[in-house]
Design an enzyme around this catalytic site. Structure first.
Site, PDB file in Angstrom:
ATOM      1  N   ASP A  34       6.331 -54.493  96.142  1.00  0.00           N
ATOM      2  CA  ASP A  34       6.520 -54.273  94.704  1.00  0.00           C
ATOM      3  C   ASP A  34       5.699 -55.221  93.841  1.00  0.00           C
ATOM      4  O   ASP A  34       6.098 -55.561  92.718  1.00  0.00           O
ATOM      5  CB  ASP A  34       8.020 -54.366  94.322  1.00  0.00           C
ATOM      6  CG  ASP A  34       8.859 -53.344  95.063  1.00  0.00           C
ATOM      7  OD1 ASP A  34       8.336 -52.259  95.359  1.00  0.00           O
ATOM      8  OD2 ASP A  34      10.041 -53.646  95.352  1.00  0.00           O
ATOM      9  N   LYS A  78       1.016 -52.810  93.578  1.00  0.00           N
ATOM     10  CA  LYS A  78      -0.120 -52.231  94.330  1.00  0.00           C
ATOM     11  C   LYS A  78      -0.545 -50.889  93.739  1.00  0.00           C
ATOM     12  O   LYS A  78      -1.728 -50.590  93.626  1.00  0.00           O
ATOM     13  CB  LYS A  78       0.267 -52.048  95.819  1.00  0.00           C
ATOM     14  CG  LYS A  78       0.596 -53.355  96.523  1.00  0.00           C
ATOM     15  CD  LYS A  78       1.092 -53.138  97.937  1.00  0.00           C
ATOM     16  CE  LYS A  78       2.440 -52.449  98.013  1.00  0.00           C
ATOM     17  NZ  LYS A  78       3.565 -53.217  97.463  1.00  0.00           N
ATOM     18  N   GLY A 121       7.402 -47.381  97.121  1.00  0.00           N
ATOM     19  CA  GLY A 121       7.488 -46.784  95.792  1.00  0.00           C
ATOM     20  C   GLY A 121       6.413 -47.426  94.948  1.00  0.00           C
ATOM     21  O   GLY A 121       6.512 -48.608  94.621  1.00  0.00           O
ATOM     22  N   HIS A 122       5.354 -46.685  94.656  1.00  0.00           N
ATOM     23  CA  HIS A 122       4.215 -47.234  93.923  1.00  0.00           C
ATOM     24  C   HIS A 122       4.141 -46.588  92.549  1.00  0.00           C
ATOM     25  O   HIS A 122       4.068 -45.363  92.434  1.00  0.00           O
ATOM     26  CB  HIS A 122       2.913 -46.976  94.705  1.00  0.00           C
ATOM     27  CG  HIS A 122       2.879 -47.694  96.031  1.00  0.00           C
ATOM     28  ND1 HIS A 122       1.829 -47.608  96.903  1.00  0.00           N
ATOM     29  CD2 HIS A 122       3.767 -48.529  96.608  1.00  0.00           C
ATOM     30  CE1 HIS A 122       2.082 -48.361  97.972  1.00  0.00           C
ATOM     31  NE2 HIS A 122       3.260 -48.916  97.820  1.00  0.00           N
ATOM     32  N   GLN A 172       4.446 -51.873 101.165  1.00  0.00           N
ATOM     33  CA  GLN A 172       5.268 -53.058 101.403  1.00  0.00           C
ATOM     34  C   GLN A 172       4.426 -54.327 101.145  1.00  0.00           C
ATOM     35  O   GLN A 172       3.527 -54.275 100.336  1.00  0.00           O
ATOM     36  CB  GLN A 172       5.878 -53.061 102.817  1.00  0.00           C
ATOM     37  CG  GLN A 172       6.993 -52.025 103.018  1.00  0.00           C
ATOM     38  CD  GLN A 172       6.497 -50.606 103.231  1.00  0.00           C
ATOM     39  OE1 GLN A 172       5.699 -50.358 104.112  1.00  0.00           O
ATOM     40  NE2 GLN A 172       6.958 -49.684 102.433  1.00  0.00           N
TER      41      GLN A 172
END
Ligand code: GDP
Ligand code: IMO
Ligand code: MG
Length: 436
Positions: A25, A28, A52-53, A236
């Site tokens: 988080d 990225k 989750g991007h 990650q």
């Protein structure tokens, strides 16, 4: 419909890895979106829909989980590599939701035939184990990531290519259910899965995905041979890596840069540079050591101001000060060439900004991160307190327009990590960025 291309000029035909340097988080998604205009291919190499991007520009807001962030730029080939674990239902949902937002997805998205499938019993096992572990739980995303990688390593995994091979799929689902159902029922008291129903469902997924399933290893190496630049999108972060992270509070894949070689079938000589995304403070979600964690009002302040709630699960993220030993270790593990520093604006209101510069461990001073081998109470972070700037930096696009103290903060991190900071993010949107 979506704007492409930016101002970052890669050296021609150079491939770039973007990885997280902390516990995920870091931002990225924003940085991949920012830079990918100048690349032809964007490839994920590990993880699954635990990621989750977030990408934001103008009024647009996207959350990507499996699909590489490059999909928002037309004409980018996006690859889900063999090192990933893919829940086909989650992938189809994501494709549909992106399409509903106007994103074009046709032959620009390809999936490795060798990537492993997440099946519902993987997610059920993940959740059941976490429940059974009580306070010792890892705090996983509950998506079945760990159990799917376990099945892969056991050599009984179901691969994406099996979805279009009915006899193999049937045999493997039958075998998996024969093993997983008794564990679910007897060990955890959970319902079992019907192998016939799963077979029908997964066969149907195969039919829908058939044209996207391919030998992505060949595809990516052909791109390399043709001189088409590639951006490798990490998911990650370094300290969630199965080997180098804060085990067992990690994910089940190699998030460090080395994961690119195995997770896509790309030789190390084709990874030309590494940009690490670093949040200007630290967060993690889930359990595990976090030496600079703030459990006081300042921690709440960072969470609120930084909107630190998980993109995938919505869980509040734990917050704390920047940890330089952690970054030095990340630099060593990934060979970081440059840092993209995100969320500098979140520190705008802090009068003082403590930064962990080293650890005291049994009377000696450590410059790198000790958490993997030592118990939490055996080390103590040493802080240097930097002056805050007490002024808004939100949306600043020019380094010289940052307050003196903010520039000093950036330079201090550069000096201490010996990595140049080439990008500074001052807001969630693409345009809220300083390029140096
Ligand atoms: P990722 O998993 O590394 O892609 O990061 P996430 O998208 O899960 O979390 C980063 C969050 O911070 C997202 O909500 C972003 O929109 C937001 N973000 C990224 N960069 C900045 C920034 O510079 N400032 C602020 N305030 N928010 C940012
Ligand atoms: P992105 O790509 C932050 C964490 C989980 C948990 C641990 C194991 O958005 O940075 P898992 O479901 O992978 O078995 O959970 O890893 N985790 C993440 N934390 N960002 C992520 O991805 C994460 N993916 C997994 O919270 O602590
Ligand atoms: Mg995320």
């Amino acid at each position: 419909m979506l704007v492409s291309g930016l101002f970052f000029m890669p050296v021609k035909n150079q491939n770039l890895a973007i990885i997280g340097a902390q516990w995920g988080d870091e931002g990225k998604g924003k940085i991949v979106d920012l830079l990918c205009g100048d690349f032809d291919v964007v490839a994920r190499f590990q993880g699954g829909h635990n990621a989750g991007h977030t990408v934001r520009f103008g009024e647009h807001h996207f959350s990507l989980h499996l699909v590489p962030s490059g999909i928002l730029h037309p004409h980018k080939l996006c690859i889900l590599g063999n090192g990933m674990v893919i829940d086909p239902q989650a992938l189809l949902n994501e494709i549909e939701s992106l399409r509903s937002l106007g994103v074009q997805i046709d032959d620009n998205l390809r999936i490795s035939e060798s990537a492993h499938c997440i099946l519902p019993f993987h997610a059920a096992l993940d959740v059941a184990r976490e429940e059974a572990a009580g306070p010792a739980k890892i705090g996983t995303t509950g998506r079945g990531i760990g159990p799917a990688y376990e099945t892969k390593v056991s050599r009984y995994g179901i691969r994406i290519g099996d979805l279009i091979n009915p006899p193999a799929l049937k045999e493997k689902i039958d075998l998996a259910c024969a093993e997983k159902n008794p564990v679910l029922e007897s060990v955890y008291g959970k319902p079992k899965f019907d192998p016939r129903e799963l077979y029908d469902r997964y066969l149907a997924f195969g039919e829908i995905l058939r044209d996207r399933i391919t030998n992505t290893c060949l595809l990516i190496n052909e791109s390399i041979a043709a001189g088409r630049p590639i951006l490798f999108e990490g998911a990650q972060g370094t300290f969630l890596d199965i080997d180098h992270g804060t085990y067992p509070f990690v994910t089940s894949s190699n998030c460090v840069v080395g994961g690119i070689c195995t997770g896509l079938g790309v030789a190390p000589k084709h990874i030309h540079s590494v940009t690490a995304v670093v949040k200007a403070y630290t967060t993690r979600v889930g359990g595990g050591p976090f030496p600079t964690e703030l459990t006081d009002a300042m921690g709440d302040h960072l969470r609120k101001r930084g909107n630190e709630y998980g993109t995938t699960t919505g869980r509040p993220r734990r917050t704390g000060w920047l940890d330089l030993p952690l970054l030095r270790s990340a630099s060593m593990l990934n060979g970081i060439d440059r840092i993209a520093l995100t969320k500098l604006d979140v520190l705008d209101d802090c009068k003082e900004i403590p930064v962990c510069t080293s650890y005291k461990v049994r009377g000696s001073t450590w410059q790198t991160f000790p958490a993997t081998t030592l118990a939490h109470h055996e080390y103590e972070p040493v802080y240097k307190v930097l002056k805050g700037w007490n002024r808004s930096t939100v949306g600043t696009r020019n380094f010289d327009q940052l307050p003196d103290e903010a520039r000093a903060y950036v330079r201090f991190i550069e000096d201490e990590t010996r990595c140049p900071i080439s990008i500074i993010s001052t807001g969630p949107r693409r345009e809220e960025t300083i390029l140096r």
